[in-house]
Design an enzyme around this catalytic site. Structure first.
Site, mmCIF file in Angstrom:
data_model
loop_
_atom_site.group_PDB
_atom_site.id
_atom_site.type_symbol
_atom_site.label_atom_id
_atom_site.label_comp_id
_atom_site.label_asym_id
_atom_site.label_seq_id
_atom_site.Cartn_x
_atom_site.Cartn_y
_atom_site.Cartn_z
ATOM 1 N N GLU A 163 -8.428 14.039 1.786
ATOM 2 C CA GLU A 163 -9.688 13.292 1.694
ATOM 3 C C GLU A 163 -9.821 12.291 2.838
ATOM 4 O OE1 GLU A 163 -10.439 13.341 -3.066
ATOM 5 O OE2 GLU A 163 -9.304 11.666 -2.317
ATOM 6 N N CYS A 177 -11.919 6.087 7.052
ATOM 7 C CA CYS A 177 -10.589 5.897 6.477
ATOM 8 C C CYS A 177 -9.950 7.279 6.428
ATOM 9 C CB CYS A 177 -10.739 5.298 5.073
ATOM 10 S SG CYS A 177 -9.188 5.174 4.188
ATOM 11 N N CYS A 179 1.666 11.718 -0.966
ATOM 12 C CA CYS A 179 2.495 10.640 -0.407
ATOM 13 C C CYS A 179 3.820 10.585 -1.170
ATOM 14 C CB CYS A 179 1.769 9.303 -0.541
ATOM 15 S SG CYS A 179 2.680 7.935 0.219
ATOM 16 N N CYS A 223 4.230 4.261 -4.844
ATOM 17 C CA CYS A 223 3.773 2.905 -5.175
ATOM 18 C C CYS A 223 3.055 3.001 -6.519
ATOM 19 C CB CYS A 223 2.824 2.366 -4.104
ATOM 20 S SG CYS A 223 3.603 2.173 -2.497
ATOM 21 N N CYS A 249 -0.955 3.173 -6.931
ATOM 22 C CA CYS A 249 -1.719 4.014 -6.007
ATOM 23 C C CYS A 249 -1.836 5.446 -6.520
ATOM 24 C CB CYS A 249 -1.027 4.006 -4.640
ATOM 25 S SG CYS A 249 -1.836 5.059 -3.434
ATOM 26 N N GLU A 288 1.497 7.967 4.184
ATOM 27 C CA GLU A 288 2.061 6.823 4.901
ATOM 28 C C GLU A 288 2.152 7.193 6.386
ATOM 29 O OE1 GLU A 288 3.024 3.598 4.625
ATOM 30 O OE2 GLU A 288 3.747 3.861 6.674
ATOM 31 N N ASN A 348 -5.080 9.159 -15.633
ATOM 32 C CA ASN A 348 -4.295 9.012 -16.874
ATOM 33 C C ASN A 348 -2.828 8.674 -16.598
ATOM 34 O OD1 ASN A 348 -6.476 9.665 -18.563
ATOM 35 N ND2 ASN A 348 -6.157 11.842 -18.063
ATOM 36 N N CYS A 369 -10.060 2.158 -2.232
ATOM 37 C CA CYS A 369 -8.652 2.041 -1.832
ATOM 38 C C CYS A 369 -7.733 2.493 -2.944
ATOM 39 C CB CYS A 369 -8.283 0.585 -1.579
ATOM 40 S SG CYS A 369 -8.925 -0.027 -0.078
HETATM 41 N N1 SAH Z 1 0.584 4.085 2.993
HETATM 42 C C1 SAH Z 1 -0.215 3.136 3.676
HETATM 43 C C2 SAH Z 1 -1.687 3.537 3.797
HETATM 44 C C3 SAH Z 1 -2.388 4.016 2.559
HETATM 45 S S1 SAH Z 1 -2.867 2.881 1.335
HETATM 46 C C4 SAH Z 1 -0.108 1.777 2.995
HETATM 47 O O1 SAH Z 1 0.361 1.715 1.877
HETATM 48 O O2 SAH Z 1 -0.444 0.785 3.617
HETATM 49 C C5 SAH Z 1 -4.096 1.844 1.986
HETATM 50 C C6 SAH Z 1 -4.227 0.536 1.210
HETATM 51 O O3 SAH Z 1 -4.771 0.718 -0.106
HETATM 52 C C7 SAH Z 1 -2.885 -0.136 1.020
HETATM 53 O O4 SAH Z 1 -2.943 -1.494 1.288
HETATM 54 C C8 SAH Z 1 -2.636 0.097 -0.428
HETATM 55 O O5 SAH Z 1 -1.715 -0.785 -0.948
HETATM 56 C C9 SAH Z 1 -4.017 -0.045 -1.031
HETATM 57 N N2 SAH Z 1 -4.096 0.491 -2.385
HETATM 58 C C10 SAH Z 1 -3.337 1.462 -2.925
HETATM 59 N N3 SAH Z 1 -3.681 1.674 -4.212
HETATM 60 C C11 SAH Z 1 -4.663 0.799 -4.516
HETATM 61 C C12 SAH Z 1 -5.450 0.543 -5.680
HETATM 62 N N4 SAH Z 1 -5.288 1.242 -6.800
HETATM 63 N N5 SAH Z 1 -6.393 -0.418 -5.616
HETATM 64 C C13 SAH Z 1 -6.597 -1.104 -4.467
HETATM 65 N N6 SAH Z 1 -5.906 -0.894 -3.338
HETATM 66 C C14 SAH Z 1 -4.943 0.041 -3.343
#
Ligand code: SAH
Length: 353
Positions: free
Chosen positions: A96, A109, A116, A120, A123, A164, A300, A344
């Protein structure tokens, strides 16, 4: 079928193209012409390369494939002007990219990996797991194809989609080198930001590459025990060493680093987090970008991910105001595209093979 046998020409840097053309017994200057057709004009067929002789075009067709992505679908938000593109690679993986139009700029973006591996907890891409790295051609084609589809100039790029970037370092670097070329007129490196969880050795390498791209660091907590829990990669690359790498990057490139901070209720929005951030950053040239947590409910999630909740708007405001009194530069990220799961951290697609 064909894509499996042919080599991707998109994603090749100028010196690689020069080498390949010389191997074919062609003049070196053809490489510059082809480079411009690929990345400046964004052609989708070799026959559009008008100043390339037909016999060379035919030779190229036998060795190389030009298009690395197909538009699978695209969807526009009803509440803002965000558009999400789903692309399919030649290996039938879906990725995407998101276009975010703002008053004076249009930001792309883009993704660097299919899924990934970092897991995290907040995410969606992390929840879907990892399939593979994108090629440099697939990274660049997200820019070329969205520009073409929009019929509009993209002014800014953020490497903040799926994956990443610093774990796909070679291809990320190559894409940046291509965007940085004088032969391409449409984008400037100072308008490109690479976002990372903090793959320390590659932060140093990126700093030393001379590319001077902007760096954003996904911090999300200034305490190792909390960061370990929400971002397991912190166990490998802990905070103290990460901050050293960030300082090196800032000095080497002469640029301010952006600290990204997703607000998670009760986890990183407490008064002690304000104290921690102040202690860590009062002497560093950074800006903090506060990101409201975008829900993963559409995935979910189970376990710890399922327990995460967003900090309230009121608390975010209070948190930011308190930090401002400590002389830290802070902005709150305007969340866009939530209704189409384009905000994000919401990018995720089920693997189809
Ligand atoms: N792997 C890289 C780039 C992808 S994420 C990184 O982690 O920086 C891009 C941004 O979106 C990062 O700052 C990440 O922490 C943020 N992000 C991830 N999940 C999110 C969520 N559920 N809500 C808001 N921001 C989020």
């Amino acid at each position: 079928m064909i894509g499996k046998e042919l080599i991707q020409i998109k994603g090749m840097a100028l010196d690689e193209l020069e080498f390949c053309l010389e191997e074919l017994g062609e003049k070196k200057f053809r490489a510059k012409q082809i480079f411009k057709w690929l990345y400046d004009s964004g052609v989708t067929s070799f026959d559009e390369m008008l100043n390339i002789p037909k016999n060379l075009r035919n030779k190229l067709k036998k060795i190389y494939i030009l298009n690395t992505l197909r538009v699978h679908s695209h969807q526009s938000s009803k509440i803002d002007k965000t558009t999400k593109f789903i692309f399919e690679t030649n290996k039938y993986h879906k990725i995407e990219s998101v276009i975010i139009p703002e008053r004076n700029r249009t930001t792309l973006c883009l993704s660097t990996q299919v899924g990934c591996p970092l897991d995290c907890k907040f995410c969606a891409t992390g929840l879907m797991g990892y399939k593979q790295n994108l090629t440099s051609g697939e990274i660049i084609d997200q820019f070329l194809m969205t520009s073409r589809n929009l019929g509009k100039k993209i002014t800014n790029i953020v490497y903040m989609g799926m994956g990443e970037p610093l774990l796909n370092f070679e291809n990320t670097l190559k894409s940046l080198t291509i965007f940085n070329s004088d032969l391409i007129s449409n984008i400037h490196l100072k308008h490109i930001t690479v976002s990372t969880v903090g793959i320390i050795p590659n932060i140093y390498k990126l700093a030393d590459s001379g590319l001077n791209v902007r760096l954003a660091l996904s911090l999300h907590s200034c305490f190792n025990n909390i960061r370990n829990k929400i971002m397991p990669i912190n166990k490998k690359y802990p905070l103290e060493k990460l901050i050293d790498a960030a300082k090196y990057y800032a000095v080497k490139t002469g640029s301010k680093i952006t600290i990204e901070y997703v607000m998670l209720k009760g986890i990183n929005d407490r008064n002690e987090d304000i104290k921690g951030l102040t202690k860590l950053f009062s002497q560093m040239p950074i800006k903090i970008n506060i990101i409201p947590f975008n829900s993963l409910k559409h995935m979910n999630p189970t376990g710890f991910s399922g327990e995460l909740e967003p900090t309230s708007k009121e608390r975010i405001k209070e948190f930011v105001e308190k930090l401002r009194t400590k002389n830290l530069q802070i902005t709150i990220r305007d969340s866009q595209g939530e209704d189409i799961a384009a905000a994000c951290g919401q990018l995720a697609i089920k693997f189809n093979n």
